[in-house]
Write an enzyme that holds these catalytic residues in place. Structure first.
Site, PDB file in Angstrom:
ATOM      1  N   CYS A  53      -1.258   9.441  -1.430  1.00 19.97           N
ATOM      2  CA  CYS A  53      -1.828   9.545  -0.088  1.00 19.97           C
ATOM      3  C   CYS A  53      -2.306  10.954   0.213  1.00 19.97           C
ATOM      4  O   CYS A  53      -2.821  11.229   1.286  1.00 19.97           O
ATOM      5  CB  CYS A  53      -0.823   9.073   0.961  1.00 19.97           C
ATOM      6  SG  CYS A  53       0.516  10.237   1.249  1.00 19.97           S
ATOM      7  N   LYS A  91       0.817  -1.214   0.000  1.00 16.57           N
ATOM      8  CA  LYS A  91       0.000   0.000   0.000  1.00 16.57           C
ATOM      9  C   LYS A  91       0.853   1.266   0.000  1.00 16.57           C
ATOM     10  O   LYS A  91       0.365   2.344  -0.332  1.00 16.57           O
ATOM     11  CB  LYS A  91      -0.962   0.010   1.191  1.00 16.57           C
ATOM     12  CG  LYS A  91      -0.331   0.139   2.561  1.00 16.57           C
ATOM     13  CD  LYS A  91      -1.395   0.034   3.660  1.00 16.57           C
ATOM     14  CE  LYS A  91      -0.796   0.144   5.050  1.00 16.57           C
ATOM     15  NZ  LYS A  91      -0.243   1.472   5.330  1.00 16.57           N
ATOM     16  N   ASP A  92       2.146   1.136   0.341  1.00 12.06           N
ATOM     17  CA  ASP A  92       3.052   2.283   0.347  1.00 12.06           C
ATOM     18  C   ASP A  92       3.850   2.413  -0.946  1.00 12.06           C
ATOM     19  O   ASP A  92       4.668   3.323  -1.080  1.00 12.06           O
ATOM     20  CB  ASP A  92       4.039   2.169   1.516  1.00 12.06           C
ATOM     21  CG  ASP A  92       3.352   2.237   2.870  1.00 12.06           C
ATOM     22  OD1 ASP A  92       2.223   2.756   2.930  1.00 12.06           O
ATOM     23  OD2 ASP A  92       3.953   1.769   3.857  1.00 12.06           O
ATOM     24  N   ARG A 122       1.020  10.400  13.827  1.00  7.26           N
ATOM     25  CA  ARG A 122       2.217   9.975  13.115  1.00  7.26           C
ATOM     26  C   ARG A 122       3.087   9.157  14.053  1.00  7.26           C
ATOM     27  O   ARG A 122       2.847   9.063  15.237  1.00  7.26           O
ATOM     28  CB  ARG A 122       3.013  11.182  12.605  1.00  7.26           C
ATOM     29  CG  ARG A 122       2.521  11.809  11.317  1.00  7.26           C
ATOM     30  CD  ARG A 122       2.699  10.958  10.074  1.00  7.26           C
ATOM     31  NE  ARG A 122       4.006  10.348   9.955  1.00  7.26           N
ATOM     32  CZ  ARG A 122       5.080  10.915   9.450  1.00  7.26           C
ATOM     33  NH1 ARG A 122       5.032  12.160   9.026  1.00  7.26           N
ATOM     34  NH2 ARG A 122       6.215  10.259   9.347  1.00  7.26           N
ATOM     35  N   ARG A 176      -8.139   8.578   3.833  1.00  2.76           N
ATOM     36  CA  ARG A 176      -9.119   7.536   3.505  1.00  2.76           C
ATOM     37  C   ARG A 176      -9.884   7.100   4.762  1.00  2.76           C
ATOM     38  O   ARG A 176     -11.125   6.980   4.738  1.00  2.76           O
ATOM     39  CB  ARG A 176      -8.397   6.333   2.888  1.00  2.76           C
ATOM     40  CG  ARG A 176      -9.275   5.106   2.658  1.00  2.76           C
ATOM     41  CD  ARG A 176      -8.439   3.923   2.189  1.00  2.76           C
ATOM     42  NE  ARG A 176      -7.419   3.550   3.157  1.00  2.76           N
ATOM     43  CZ  ARG A 176      -7.635   2.778   4.225  1.00  2.76           C
ATOM     44  NH1 ARG A 176      -8.842   2.292   4.470  1.00  2.76           N
ATOM     45  NH2 ARG A 176      -6.658   2.474   5.053  1.00  2.76           N
ATOM     46  N   ARG A 177      -9.159   6.857   5.833  1.00  2.23           N
ATOM     47  CA  ARG A 177      -9.826   6.449   7.079  1.00  2.23           C
ATOM     48  C   ARG A 177     -10.656   7.584   7.662  1.00  2.23           C
ATOM     49  O   ARG A 177     -11.771   7.375   8.126  1.00  2.23           O
ATOM     50  CB  ARG A 177      -8.770   5.970   8.090  1.00  2.23           C
ATOM     51  CG  ARG A 177      -8.118   4.646   7.701  1.00  2.23           C
ATOM     52  CD  ARG A 177      -6.933   4.328   8.575  1.00  2.23           C
ATOM     53  NE  ARG A 177      -6.308   3.058   8.199  1.00  2.23           N
ATOM     54  CZ  ARG A 177      -5.048   2.750   8.397  1.00  2.23           C
ATOM     55  NH1 ARG A 177      -4.230   3.640   8.976  1.00  2.23           N
ATOM     56  NH2 ARG A 177      -4.562   1.575   8.035  1.00  2.23           N
ATOM     57  N   ARG A 194       2.552   5.027  18.184  1.00  5.75           N
ATOM     58  CA  ARG A 194       1.109   5.265  18.121  1.00  5.75           C
ATOM     59  C   ARG A 194       0.384   4.563  19.272  1.00  5.75           C
ATOM     60  O   ARG A 194      -0.541   5.114  19.867  1.00  5.75           O
ATOM     61  CB  ARG A 194       0.564   4.796  16.769  1.00  5.75           C
ATOM     62  CG  ARG A 194       1.150   5.575  15.601  1.00  5.75           C
ATOM     63  CD  ARG A 194       0.597   5.123  14.261  1.00  5.75           C
ATOM     64  NE  ARG A 194       1.321   5.756  13.164  1.00  5.75           N
ATOM     65  CZ  ARG A 194       0.852   5.872  11.936  1.00  5.75           C
ATOM     66  NH1 ARG A 194      -0.335   5.397  11.634  1.00  5.75           N
ATOM     67  NH2 ARG A 194       1.569   6.452  10.995  1.00  5.75           N
TER      68      ARG A 194
END
Length: 316
Positions: free
Chosen positions: A241, A81-82, A147, A129-130, A153
């Protein structure tokens, strides 16, 4: 080739991914030695600014790519996804591995699920997106930027900065961190559509036949088909992104279910599509879906989404 060198970031998740591929490759090739070359990327150094504001997820790959182009490493292992859809000359995406759990997940010390979050709960994510999908179903939530690596996190969650945070299920499970929080709740894909390529690993290589032959044993047909649709969709929309895009293809036997959406980060305007196709017809589906979105006004929405993200959301 007797030794293969993997360029990797030094985060726990990046090292897990590289060690995982190292073990698989050494198991597949009796006479092969695989070693890791660890480095720090620009994305690892800048921890106080959202990715979309400083250039996107490519900040986690450039230094690794430079090392491969200098012939200091042969491959790099990324969360797919990155991985951008365009590669520098001399490099290519050679492998897409079998996917883990593609879902996003809510982690909390107090609440069991999104539905049980109280009015005005503070939720941490820097993913547009989230953010978009959370505010679509729960416009009362307060979304704050988050971040740092996974452990950072989780520490912020435990220290009470957030009522809940949203992360990819795959990363949490790969690091065995499900038990580090009181509640770990994967979110059904009907509620939150994942990112393109989520839960698959992508192996980027120097464009050499000998290297590709070594790593190609790790390719997974199902993941290749699913992520081809997803990456086509993102490529056609020219979305990184900096804009909120969700796309997921899931292969069941000979049938593929595809769901996608784009919209504004505040969740107030969203385009969404779901289709079902036969496996044999998967090529071009992502592009066709994206064109359908474009015909419905996606480019204008995504431009406004980017402006909203950079000028309002990331000014927090």
């Amino acid at each position: 080739m007797k030794e293969l060198i993997i360029a990797t970031r030094g985060s726990k998740l990046a090292l897990w991914q590289s060690e995982h591929i190292k073990a698989l490759l050494e198991a597949a090739h009796d006479d092969l030695k695989v070693s890791l070359k660890t480095m720090t990327t620009k994305g690892d150094k800048i921890l106080d600014t959202p990715l979309a504001k400083i250039g996107g997820k490519g900040l986690f790959t450039k230094e690794l790519e430079d090392a491969m182009l200098r012939k200091e490493a042969h491959i790099a292992v990324h969360s797919l996804k990155d991985v951008p859809v365009v590669f520098p000359d001399g490099l290519k995406l050679a492998v897409i591995t079998a996917r883990a759990d593609v879902r996003d997940a809510m982690l909390s010390e107090k609440y069991t699920s999104l539905e049980n979050l109280p009015q005005g709960a503070i939720v941490g994510t820097t993913s547009l997106r989230r953010r978009m999908q959370l505010l679509k179903i729960r416009p009362d939530l307060i979304i704050k930027n988050l971040r740092g690596n996974v452990n950072t996190r989780l520490r912020k969650l435990k220290e009470g900065e957030f009522d809940a945070i949203i992360l990819a299920s795959a990363g949490i499970k790969r690091l065995g961190l499900e038990k580090e929080v009181k509640y770990f709740a994967p979110i059904d894909q009907s509620i939150m559509i994942p990112a393109s390529g989520q839960a698959a690993l992508g192996i980027e290589i120097v464009d050499e036949e000998a290297v590709e032959k070594i790593v190609s044993v790790l390719n997974d047909e199902t993941a290749i088909i699913e992520t081809a649709i997803e990456r086509e969709f993102v490529a056609k929309l020219e979305g990184g992104c900096q804009v909120p895009i969700g796309i997921n293809a899931t292969l069941h036997g000979d049938v593929i279910d595809v769901s996608c959406l784009i919209g504004l980060p505040d969740g107030k305007e969203i385009l969404k599509e779901s289709i079902q196709i036969q496996k044999e017809n998967y090529k071009g589906v992502g592009t066709a879906l994206a064109q359908k979105m474009i015909d419905a006004g996606a480019r204008d929405i995504l431009k406004r989404a980017e402006d909203m993200a950079l000028n309002v959301i990331f000014e927090d």
